[in-house]
Design an enzyme around this catalytic site. Structure first.
Site, mmCIF file in Angstrom:
data_model
loop_
_atom_site.group_PDB
_atom_site.id
_atom_site.type_symbol
_atom_site.label_atom_id
_atom_site.label_comp_id
_atom_site.label_asym_id
_atom_site.label_seq_id
_atom_site.Cartn_x
_atom_site.Cartn_y
_atom_site.Cartn_z
ATOM 1 N N SER A 1 47.298 35.907 32.810
ATOM 2 C CA SER A 1 45.952 35.668 32.275
ATOM 3 C C SER A 1 45.518 36.541 31.112
ATOM 4 O O SER A 1 44.457 36.316 30.556
ATOM 5 C CB SER A 1 44.926 35.839 33.388
ATOM 6 O OG SER A 1 44.824 34.649 34.084
ATOM 7 N N SER B 1 43.461 33.062 32.447
ATOM 8 C CA SER B 1 42.047 32.927 32.743
ATOM 9 C C SER B 1 41.145 33.793 31.866
ATOM 10 O O SER B 1 39.939 33.546 31.817
ATOM 11 C CB SER B 1 41.812 33.292 34.211
ATOM 12 O OG SER B 1 42.113 34.659 34.423
ATOM 13 N N LYS C 1 35.579 41.072 30.622
ATOM 14 C CA LYS C 1 35.730 39.840 31.419
ATOM 15 C C LYS C 1 34.806 39.884 32.631
ATOM 16 O O LYS C 1 34.693 40.924 33.296
ATOM 17 C CB LYS C 1 37.196 39.715 31.866
ATOM 18 C CG LYS C 1 37.528 38.427 32.591
ATOM 19 C CD LYS C 1 39.019 38.382 32.929
ATOM 20 C CE LYS C 1 39.409 37.096 33.625
ATOM 21 N NZ LYS C 1 40.855 37.066 33.976
HETATM 22 N N1 GLN Z 1 47.240 30.904 35.554
HETATM 23 C C1 GLN Z 1 47.582 31.694 36.685
HETATM 24 C C2 GLN Z 1 46.760 31.240 37.875
HETATM 25 O O1 GLN Z 1 46.089 30.291 37.760
HETATM 26 C C3 GLN Z 1 47.358 33.133 36.403
HETATM 27 C C4 GLN Z 1 45.956 33.541 36.464
HETATM 28 C C5 GLN Z 1 45.750 35.007 36.219
HETATM 29 O O2 GLN Z 1 46.644 35.700 35.757
HETATM 30 N N2 GLN Z 1 44.576 35.494 36.594
HETATM 31 O O3 GLN Z 1 46.790 31.836 38.906
#
Ligand code: GLN
Length: 480
Positions: free
Chosen positions: A178, A154, A79
């Site tokens: 995420s 994400s 990532k």
């Molecule tokens: N969807 C969550 C956010 O927008 C989690 C994102 C993540 O785990 N990096 O913060």
């Protein structure tokens, strides 16, 4: 040669028996990944020279007849929030578009030391903020199972490369879901380890008290192997744990008979009927394998989203202060004073979601509101952690859905941040408590959209989690 169906162990065995070379695997994986990428945009950029150099080292070991390390010759996607020395790391943000880190994240060093081959960096939401990958400054990722749908976020790119077969395994990061949510949307395994199990050194900080690095794979054993390779104490991250790293693959395969499973009552509301149906079928399968199921309560769940969006935005506002047009980043040319340069550089280069969170976080930390918001949220976080501790007095693991619904259409939720935030309702609590949790596939909807089932265990309970997941996989649970 086709690496799409190979596992980590099969690759190591094939190299040792000279069925193929690491250079061959790498070349064919790169060719396939580069050709397929136009469909999904799952890789942001490739690093072929680095990949081939890593492969050459493995082929030298094979030539000398030396033992092969754990991840020998395994094509991996990383990532793009995890830094790679000499290879651009953008966090899918314009503000870091040209940033080339001078060092590797510890997880990257460890997976390369274990013989892993990094093919490239995967697309994500900007600074890992989002649930759909649509917050990437370089275009969204498309779900390999349905190209008009999001892969989740994400870490959508890391989930998609594994689902698409353009990597064997990948690394993602999880702050509020995420890893698990994109794993469930793309039909692969995704693991969020205990907080501190994997060093965060070199993971560009989003919300430091919640950030985790973790694996994606097509089967449970590969995630266990990848976690083993990257886990363990790192002096460069003071929050990394001293606890020794077990051989996770040694306990998987053991019977799960007699394990006590809890179904948190608060997590079985508000999902689609197909999600409920598949998760319930998964639970029945675990029961048929000898697990005892009972209902449990996690009474503070209803406050989880609000708590998360106070703590994470507070940490965002502090962590993202370093991107100022001076260090690391894109500088606005339009400014004639220093302060205009700061604000123009940030204003021109951060995306809407990053700006929204910086402003919210600055507000909740400001004088007069700090106690009312930030301190209160920390107290509620503690209550959520205690809910889990109480549940784990009674059960060995918790089972729940990962997401209330399967992958949604691109564009469907972009104009409604609150709806987007609510989609993480079942995953955020695990990060707030810092416990290990994972998503395993448990079938598809009638339209062929994957659905994931979540397994959560107590701090450092990864062995039980992997054991359950693998028994479920072997019993055919992935096919639902
Ligand atoms: N969807 C969550 C956010 O927008 C989690 C994102 C993540 O785990 N990096 O913060």
């Amino acid at each position: 040669m086709d690496v799409r169906s190979l596992t980590i162990d099969q690759i190591r065995a094939g190299l040792a028996s000279k069925q193929f070379s690491a250079a061959e695997i790498t070349t064919s994986a790169l060719e396939f990944a580069q050709a397929e990428n136009a469909k999904t945009n799952a890789y942001l950029h490739f690093c072929p020279e680095r990949a081939l150099a890593s492969a050459a080292k493995i082929d030298e070991l094979v030539a000398k007849g030396e033992p092969l390390p754990l991840l020998a010759g395994v094509p991996i996607g990383v990532k793009d929030v995890i830094v790679t020395k000499g290879v651009r790391t953008t966090c899918a943000s314009k503000i870091l578009e040209k940033y080339v880190p001078p060092y590797n994240a510890t997880a990257v060093d460890r997976l390369e030391a274990a013989g892993g081959i990094i093919l490239g960096k995967t697309t994500c939401d900007e600074f890992a903020m989002g649930s759909s990958n649509e917050n990437s400054a370089f275009g969204p990722v498309r779900n390999p199972a349905a190209l008009d749908r999001v892969p989740g976020g994400s870490s959508g790119g890391s989930a998609a490369v594994v689902a698409q077969g353009t990597a064997v395994v990948s690394l993602g990061s999880d702050t509020g879901g995420s890893i698990r949510q994109p794993a469930s949307f793309c039909g692969v395994v995704g693991v969020t380890p205990t907080y501190g199990r994997v060093s965060r050194y070199g993971l560009v900080a989003f919300a430091s008290s919640l950030d985790h690095i973790g694996p994606f794979s097509r089967n449970v054993a590969d995630s266990a192997t990848l976690l083993k390779a990257i886990a363990g104490r790192d002096p460069m991250d003071a929050t990394s744990a001293f606890a020794p790293v077990p051989d996770y693959n040694a306990t998987i395969g053991q019977s799960i008979k007699g394990l006590r499973l809890g179904l948190p009552k608060e997590y079985f509301v508000g999902m689609t009927s197909e999600t409920a149906d598949k998760v319930n079928k998964g639970i029945k399968l675990l029961e048929s394998l000898g697990c005892a199921v009972q209902e449990v309560n996690l009474p503070h769940t209803e406050y989880a989203i609000a708590t998360y969006y106070i703590i994470c935005t507070a940490e965002v506002s502090s962590n993202l202060a370093r991107f100022d047009g001076v260090r690391y980043t894109a500088r606005s040319e339009k400014s004639d004073t220093l302060s205009a340069m700061y604000s123009n550089s940030r204003g021109e280069n951060f995306g809407a979601e990053a700006k929204r969170r910086i402003m919210l976080g600055t507000y909740v930390l400001s004088h007069g509101y700090y106690e009312a918001y930030y301190i209160k949220a920390q107290k509620v976080r503690n209550l959520i952690t205690k809910d889990f501790a109480a549940a784990f007095e009674k059960v060995d693991a918790l089972i729940s859905p990962v997401s209330p619904f399967p992958a949604f259409k691109l564009g469907e939720k972009v104009d409604d941040p609150v709806a987007m935030y609510l989609s993480d309702i079942y995953t955020i609590t695990g990060d707030l408590a810092g416990i290990p949790c994972m998503s395993v596939p448990c079938g598809n909807t009638q339209d062929g959209l994957p659905i994931g089932m979540q397994i959560l265990t107590k701090h450092f309970g990864e062995e039980t989690m992997f054991r359950l997941a693998q028994a479920f996989e072997t019993a055919g649970g992935f096919a639902g």
